[in-house]
Design a protein around this motif. Sequence first.
Motif, short mmCIF file in Angstrom:
data_model
loop_
_atom_site.label_atom_id
_atom_site.label_comp_id
_atom_site.label_asym_id
_atom_site.label_seq_id
_atom_site.Cartn_x
_atom_site.Cartn_y
_atom_site.Cartn_z
N UNK A 142 -20.82 0.12 -11.92
CA UNK A 142 -21.71 -0.90 -12.49
C UNK A 142 -21.35 -1.17 -13.95
N UNK A 150 -19.32 -9.40 -19.45
CA UNK A 150 -19.41 -9.71 -20.88
C UNK A 150 -18.08 -10.28 -21.38
N UNK A 394 -17.42 3.59 -22.02
CA UNK A 394 -18.09 3.07 -23.20
C UNK A 394 -17.98 1.54 -23.12
N UNK A 395 -19.07 0.89 -22.71
CA UNK A 395 -19.01 -0.54 -22.42
C UNK A 395 -18.59 -1.33 -23.66
N UNK A 396 -19.17 -1.00 -24.81
CA UNK A 396 -18.87 -1.74 -26.02
C UNK A 396 -17.39 -1.71 -26.36
N UNK A 397 -16.82 -0.52 -26.32
CA UNK A 397 -15.40 -0.37 -26.63
C UNK A 397 -14.54 -1.10 -25.58
N UNK A 399 -15.33 -3.67 -23.75
CA UNK A 399 -15.42 -5.12 -23.90
C UNK A 399 -14.56 -5.59 -25.07
N UNK A 400 -14.60 -4.86 -26.16
CA UNK A 400 -13.79 -5.25 -27.32
C UNK A 400 -12.31 -5.28 -26.96
N UNK A 403 -11.51 -8.09 -24.44
CA UNK A 403 -11.60 -9.40 -25.10
C UNK A 403 -10.35 -9.64 -25.95
#
Lengths: 489, 390
Positions: A142, A150, A394-397, A399-400, A403
């Motif tokens: 998930x 994102x 780590x979703x934030x990392x 996504x960065x 991207x």
Amino acid sequence: MGTTVGIMGAGMVAALAVSVLIIMWGARFLAHRAEHLLGSSARTSLMELFYTLQAWSGREIVLTLRRAESGKPAEHPMGSPVASPPLLDQVAFDPATFLPSHSPHTRDIRLGTEIGPRSPRPLRLSLPVLIAPMGYGIGLSADTKVALAQVSSVAGSAASSGEGPYLPEERAYAQRWILQWSKGPWNHSRAVIQLADMVEIHLGQGAEAEIAVHKNRRLPRRLNRMAGQQSIVIHSGIPRSFTRLLPYLRRVNPQIPIGVKIPASQHVEADLAVLAALSVDFITLDGSEAGSAGSPAVISDHFGIPTAVAVKRARDWMNRHQVRHISLIASGGAKGAADIAKLLALGADAVDVGSALLFALSHGQLAKFVPSFPQGPSALVFADSKAHPHPQLDIGQAVLHASRWFEATAQELRVILQALGLDTARDLSRSALIARTSQAASLLELPTAEHPPATGRLTQQVASLAQEYQRLLPSLELQFSLLQSRHHA
Amino acid sequence: MHKVVILGARFGGSATAYWLHNLFRRRHLDITVVDQWTMMTYRPALVTAAAAHPRLADNWHIAMQRRCEQAGQRFVRDSIFRIDPQKQQVHLASHPPLPYDTLFVATGSDPGWQTIPGLGADSGGVCEDYLARQTGDHVQRPFRSIAFAIGPLAQAPQDRPRVSGSLDLPAFEVSFLLDAWLRKQGRRSGVTMTVVTPAPVPGEAFGPKSSAFLLRELSRRHIDLITNARYARVESGAIHFADRKPLYAEKMMWVPPYHGSKLLRVSGLDDGYGWFPADQYGVHREWPNIYGVGDVSSTALPKLGHIAMMQARTAVHHFYALQRHGTPTPFRPYVLHVVWLGRGKGMLTMSNWLYGGGRELMHVGVSSALAKAAFDYGYKVFSGWMPVMP
């Protein structure tokens, strides 16, 4: 004194013997473990690296990670690889010099495209790259799905449900969301169809052809709950009600493009003829290079034709039959901007990218695996049951980094177009390509360095005419025999 | 048991769940909260992430499902597809229809990215965690110009009071915070910063004192301001206007246009412009068992979390008064907000100026910033259900 020396000597001999025994036992233990590792599921062990390195060169992995790190076009020394390259690597671009000379090479280059131009609300993308369908639970975790959703929004691309069940967070985060209509036990409600920005009917895929997929191990609890059973079977292939399915989906959501995904086969033209007659808005061709989270190797390694060949033949067929309203999506084997641009030049309108994005997502987080030896890095992104603890993404990392991969890819696409003297990604055509090998020249009907374009074109035209004649000949013979029999009657 | 369904679990929905829990006994109500996220993103804190601290975007997630379930409420994780007010059912994407006796709609407004040609989430933003993270990552790298643009608010013509911008405060906050960060990095002199707003003045919902301060502050920090903006289209690196020359900006950060709720439109519950037509208690004009709370409501102006929390209080107290045959208190709005100024300072404004009142209290200083920090951390620690609620 002599007794003491004797005792010490005996002790040393005994210690040596114990050491030898320990070494022998250790070697045997290691051999046993290695044997076990070789026989264990590659999906969940270090053996997956073996398969990864078979499919991916170290160069591509390092370049992908570099793009994810820097967000800039990746560079590397030591030249390009030439030994047994994949088909797309057997093709090069023809740089613009005096030709084409109609415009300067440093203008604003547009990458935007749209899928299903005939539908009232086509899917508009900022660049011709789609996130490949990878289902929640049966493929990805998930967290990975949320991260990809994102990424799709900040990159101007689109996320796809894949064959997995509906994930509300994914729909919430994705500005453009593609519903993959599969024969899994979910996602068939009117609400889900109406929430989609595009529907792709999954008839099969490169890694699985059109076989049914059974999933019963390592499934998240939520997935079992949604399916209402412990074992999940997702059938593929053409449903009996296929001809009624398309009008039904159009009735439920008349605004959006509706298309079909099929594995790239040797009879791709016949498949296209059927689908064009059904007025689909797009066709996704999944080539033999396409991967999945877990498919039978006898299918994924031994079925289908390469994506590049399928795209080329499909575009040829569509041009011959003046089919302009159906978008063509290439899927399978695209690792970066160069591959994407080549597939676009061969005739695709957009390209699915999967594995490269998973690499980019996991960049910077693989160190978590160092202490846990038997787990492969893919445990970071693949779904698993809670009974098998693994490091969390780590979703934030993620996504960065993914991207930045998109940003780098967009910049690299612009650099390629600039070098070709083109304004938009839509201007890419086969005339921008050169075959590096005779195999690529014959499969993709491209000129080689040995043959100047004019000669190459004439040769191609003659070869194409001969091919068409050969295709026509059986039906002419049939018609002739029918006429003869009628005449005799 | 009386079935209550709350749609949305952000500021408005969470406060509604709190007041229902606080006023009623568990055995009296069967409460279900529906949201597509089990974790609420605390959006007011995202401005710090957008101002070159991308990792902060992931520090502001609150486990709202756990909060509700601890209080004995049911939490359904799903997309809300449609409301059927006649059958009193909520249709969800992957669950059976959810019946209700009383419904609280707190789903917020949908961002209207597509209402300006060329504009999209990939243009840059701040209102969601992933957008703030992306903006924060972009501004860490070298750049020469940035625009902080505020989309218009598509109100119904009859709505009062009138507000031009969707929400201008995050744009000012990020511009101030980024200005401070760039100065600290020694990069500020090479960067042109411009705030673009459809409103005639900065801080249009605050009042003249706050607007004058924001104008002075923008000028002092050499941040350009474009007011009364009428957007024509957006492309990579440029914003085109209907009545003036384009603004060229290497980076952008948008607060998107707000144009109501698709859910309300699909359900036929909107005022014709996508907003929830609410009376002074938050009750729907046609359906007395449906309440509208927060951004989705036509009366929630400006679109601030504080307003949503006050509306939730009003709506649930009205519902409570009906059950107990009491007298409800109508919604008496006022704006309470602290704008981050950077360097540990903030501008606190408490005002009813927008609603025709004459009061506007403004205070600039460290204490204002401390008050905001205390509220933010308090909200996070108590998962939105604070000991003292507005």
